[in-house]
Design a protein around this motif. Structure first.
Motif, PDB file in Angstrom:
ATOM      1  N   ALA A 115       0.770  -1.083  -0.145  1.00  0.00           N
ATOM      2  CA  ALA A 115      -0.198   0.139  -0.027  1.00  0.00           C
ATOM      3  C   ALA A 115       0.596   1.581   0.564  1.00  0.00           C
ATOM      4  O   ALA A 115       1.923   1.130   0.536  1.00  0.00           O
ATOM      5  CB  ALA A 115      -1.038   0.400   1.385  1.00  0.00           C
ATOM      6  N   LEU A 116       0.468   2.644  -0.333  1.00  0.00           N
ATOM      7  CA  LEU A 116       1.298   3.727  -0.572  1.00  0.00           C
ATOM      8  C   LEU A 116       0.539   4.469  -0.003  1.00  0.00           C
ATOM      9  O   LEU A 116      -0.770   4.484   0.406  1.00  0.00           O
ATOM     10  CB  LEU A 116       1.554   4.304  -2.361  1.00  0.00           C
ATOM     11  N   GLU A 117       1.473   5.042   0.947  1.00  0.00           N
ATOM     12  CA  GLU A 117       0.973   6.477   1.829  1.00  0.00           C
ATOM     13  C   GLU A 117       1.444   7.286   0.845  1.00  0.00           C
ATOM     14  O   GLU A 117       2.660   7.429   0.790  1.00  0.00           O
ATOM     15  CB  GLU A 117       1.715   5.739   2.936  1.00  0.00           C
ATOM     16  N   GLY A 118       0.390   8.038   1.821  1.00  0.00           N
ATOM     17  CA  GLY A 118       0.777   9.704   1.116  1.00  0.00           C
ATOM     18  C   GLY A 118       0.686  10.251  -0.332  1.00  0.00           C
ATOM     19  O   GLY A 118       0.963  11.701  -0.798  1.00  0.00           O
ATOM     20  N   TRP A 119      -0.422   9.770  -0.812  1.00  0.00           N
ATOM     21  CA  TRP A 119      -0.915   9.968  -2.119  1.00  0.00           C
ATOM     22  C   TRP A 119      -2.446  10.690  -1.921  1.00  0.00           C
ATOM     23  O   TRP A 119      -3.245  10.080  -1.383  1.00  0.00           O
ATOM     24  CB  TRP A 119      -0.590   8.227  -3.222  1.00  0.00           C
ATOM     25  N   ARG A 120      -3.014  11.263  -3.268  1.00  0.00           N
ATOM     26  CA  ARG A 120      -4.321  11.788  -3.325  1.00  0.00           C
ATOM     27  C   ARG A 120      -4.872  10.779  -2.935  1.00  0.00           C
ATOM     28  O   ARG A 120      -6.144  11.046  -2.942  1.00  0.00           O
ATOM     29  CB  ARG A 120      -4.108  12.254  -4.562  1.00  0.00           C
ATOM     30  N   ARG A 121      -5.197   9.691  -4.163  1.00  0.00           N
ATOM     31  CA  ARG A 121      -5.877   8.509  -3.468  1.00  0.00           C
ATOM     32  C   ARG A 121      -5.022   6.575  -2.386  1.00  0.00           C
ATOM     33  O   ARG A 121      -4.009   7.254  -3.213  1.00  0.00           O
ATOM     34  CB  ARG A 121      -6.263   7.642  -4.679  1.00  0.00           C
ATOM     35  N   PRO A 122      -5.848   6.191  -2.137  1.00  0.00           N
ATOM     36  CA  PRO A 122      -5.193   4.917  -1.938  1.00  0.00           C
ATOM     37  C   PRO A 122      -4.559   4.449  -3.109  1.00  0.00           C
ATOM     38  O   PRO A 122      -5.454   4.180  -4.091  1.00  0.00           O
ATOM     39  CB  PRO A 122      -6.325   4.528  -1.182  1.00  0.00           C
ATOM     40  N   ILE A 123      -3.621   3.161  -2.805  1.00  0.00           N
ATOM     41  CA  ILE A 123      -2.879   3.243  -4.283  1.00  0.00           C
ATOM     42  C   ILE A 123      -2.587   2.007  -3.203  1.00  0.00           C
ATOM     43  O   ILE A 123      -1.608   1.882  -2.191  1.00  0.00           O
ATOM     44  CB  ILE A 123      -1.752   3.457  -4.497  1.00  0.00           C
TER      45      ILE A 123
END
Length: 370
Positions: free
Chosen positions: A336-344
């Motif tokens: 999971a990627l944190e710090g982006w405009r939407r969850p990925i």
């Protein structure tokens, strides 16, 4: 993920220092350890038969005037015998932990040189710098060919056949499958590795050697995340979520097979309702599928249904990410990627590590269509 402590996960979320060294092995014998490794890179790509490829330079300070420059088959770093284990050590305050990145086969020495000095009329080696190219252990199986055509009997365990063909440890991390039919394997260049990779597909994924030196199966399906990537201020994301490609979204699958006597078997599965119906505005997009492991009508019907379900269940697209270094991440992990405009959330398909504080990662993300 690579082996680690819970404390290390917390440290990697903050500020830390790192250092990469290598241990050198001949077979199971450790010949040298904790050698400095500079100007290094390690790239992993789940789409390659030999996923991991890397380069770097060993820097060695001589103790008794010895040289590490290999000569042909001789020398501790000779590509005819050496394997290396890169080890990354993470430090933050009083904390320190080392992470093995795996074991790799040295395949080439692109350069090697000694530094010397004159003493009492003699030339002494004071140090060596040796460049290395290395690959993951799939390369050993690619080089080891079948001497004669091989055969897997109907009912044989897919994991058991991987173990038999590689003579390596196997981690059974998905349900085993009994081969439904006799399967011949061709004696050809790279044929042993081709057999292992096909057995991996039979098990529902990709057969890969992990950082512990064992074969395991990376499932095609994207599961729950086991790691978190931190984007940070210097991170970048090339997000293509708005790009839609229908070429690989099939709403009809036609299977063409042969039974045990060589007679043709056919099976068809179609979407008959909803926005992807073959009778709707999307019209018909047909995929043809075959497998020599399908020998009965029931197997044929099941196979085309599985292929169709995979096609309409989701569309996958890749997201390119540059984020903070995380040496625990391996290809096949779900992150999971944190710090982006939407969850990925996606499956790690590619990783590029180097002596940079950042790494490049490609996540394969699913877009639901139904």
């Amino acid at each position: 993920m690579r082996q680690h402590s819970d404390d290390l996960v917390e440290v990697l979320a903050g500020s830390f220092e790192r250092e990469l060294t290598v241990n050198v092995f001949h077979g199971s014998n450790r010949m040298l350890e904790n050698l400095r490794f500079e100007s290094w890179s390690l790239d992993a790509d789940l789409g390659r038969n030999i996923p991991h490829q890397g380069t770097g330079a060993v820097v060695y300070t001589s103790v008794d005037g010895e040289s590490l420059v290999p000569v042909g088959t001789e020398g501790v770093l000779s590509p005819f015998r050496a394997r290396i284990e890169p080890v990354m050590t993470i430090r933050a305050g009083d904390f320190s932990e080392s992470v093995s990145l795996g074991t790799f086969r040295v395949v080439a020495v692109p350069f090697a040189l000694d530094s010397t000095t004159e003493r009492d009329g003699r030339t002494l080696v004071v140090g060596s710098r040796v460049g290395l190219k290395f690959e993951s252990l799939e390369s050993s199986i690619a080089r080891w060919g079948f001497r004669f055509p091989e055969q897997s009997e109907a009912g044989a365990s897919a994991f058991g056949e991987i173990r038999r063909f590689t003579s390596m440890p196997v981690e059974v991390d998905v349900d085993d499958v009994a081969l439904p039919a006799v399967k011949p394997w061709e004696a050809k260049q790279g044929g042993r590795l081709d057999a292992v990779l096909e057995l991996g597909r039979t098990l529902g994924g990709s057969a890969v050697v992990n950082s512990r030196g064992a074969w395991h199966i990376i499932p095609d399906a994207i599961g729950e995340p086991v790691a978190t990537l931190t984007l940070g201020e210097m991170g970048t994301v090339l997000d293509v979520a708005d790009e839609i490609d229908t070429d690989t979204v099939y709403n009809e699958v036609v299977g063409i097979f042969e039974d045990a006597a060589g007679k043709p078997l056919y099976a068809v599965e179609s979407v008959t309702a909803g926005p992807l119906s073959v009778d709707g505005a999307y019209e018909v997009n047909t995929r043809y599928y075959s497998s020599d492991l399908v020998k009965t009508q029931a197997q044929a019907n099941s196979a085309v249904k599985a292929v169709l379900d995979q096609s309409i269940g989701s569309q996958k697209y890749d997201v390119q990410i540059q984020c903070h270094m995380n040496p625990l991440l391996e290809i096949g992990d779900v992150a999971a990627l944190e710090g982006w405009r939407r969850p990925i959330v996606g499956q790690v398909r590619q990783i590029s590590l180097s002596d940079s504080p950042l790494m490049n990662v490609t996540l394969r993300v699913e877009r639901e269509l139904t």
